[in-house]
Design a protein around this motif. Sequence first.
Motif: not given
Length: 482
Positions: A45, A48-49, A323
């Motif tokens: 995660l 992705t950020k 996200v």
Amino acid sequence: MATISSTGPVTSTGLGSGINVEDIITKMKEVETARLKPLAADATLTKTKISTYGNLQSLLSTLQSAATKLADATSSGLWGGITATSGNTAAVTVASTGAAQAGSYDVSVSQLARAQTVASSAVAPGTALGAGTLTFTLGSWATDGSGKATGFTAGSAGAISVSFAEGEDSSLAAVARKINDAGTGVVASVVTDSSGQRLVFRSATTGQAAGFKIDASSGSSNGMKALAFDATTATGTFQLAQDSVATVNGISVSSASKTFEGVIPGVTFKVSQVTTSPVGVDVAADTAGMTKAVQDFVNAYNAVNSLLTTSTKYDAGSKTAGVLQADSTAVSLRSALRNMATSTTTGGALSGLSGIGIDTQKDGTLVIDAGKLASALATPANVKALFSASTGDSSNDGIALKFRTALRSMLAFDGTVATKSNSLQTALDSNAKDQDRVNDRWTATEARLRATYTALDAKMASLNALDKYVSQQVATWNKSTG
């Protein structure tokens, strides 16, 4: 005598004892490393950020460039852009070169600039002209109404002489070469036709002031003296130099070349043909360029808005979150940009983007009413002020100026975007260390378990061997006493 009985072999596990050590270690590993799953999910995660903020930074940079172009209030910037068009490009071509005033002009061309050319009499190939001196003087020929030369006025440059000594190569090719090397302002070349070879002289530049006179001295009238030229008495083949002559809105203007500069402020025009009727030249603000710059700004803004909206929203239907959902930095950026897009300025006649046909939709995107924008650009100064006005109070500055200032701060080395990206990278690095610690802890535990079970196996093997020995001895005893 009583019979001694064996209690049976002692059993354990491991390689030598039958216990499934690998199964035990595998199950213990699952327990010990269970914490890796949420750590790995967090790492994915976070990556992705970081990628999303990287895309956001790129889009914000594009928006900054678009805003900077609109915020430039200099005369050489977007709002000073001028287009110049010609009604007859075969005769007159025009180009904008800087700040100019809108207007319409009628251009008539009566004469095109040219160089002076002179051709000598023909001589047999290889003919030597002998010793002598040629003197070249640059200047202007005066003419009467019929174009016949009536006099010569020397220019400011001094005369240049080219001399040939007795016995020196004085063929036409040698003469041309020496003239060209001397920098006389006249270019010489040899031309061969059906009559023989000729020396052709041509002034190095065009324009009336590029005319020339040739004085010659030699011992023979058929030698160097044959190359002398005076337009007032010449009868051979020649063409006098002249300027380009035109009229602009009835005012006569001239140029030594076919290009006119400074006649129409901010516009250069080049003439290619003598005209029989005036050529219309229109000079106007570059509204096409201005329209494109506004459209580029809107496109760049919408790209940023789309990314922020998509990444921060929560879809109740699919129960999925973007996200950056609940990311305070992203939410604040979106809010700040939308506030600037709907803000006002006191710097001119127009107060907000809606005044030029740019409206905000429910999803935050901007749309342009092309007709309203075109009408507003009929007065470019008003649109310029809307975007670029500096009022001394940043809250009342032009819209693009506000964006430029804010985006510079957001994209600075220590700005909002960089700070957030750095904090995400720090979190990712910390996550990697946590995963390493879990793995390191299990590696140590596994080594300890294997050492323990190895020792246990060795002990059990020893006990089993002893048990076998005792059993054999009991059996032997019972046989001997039976």
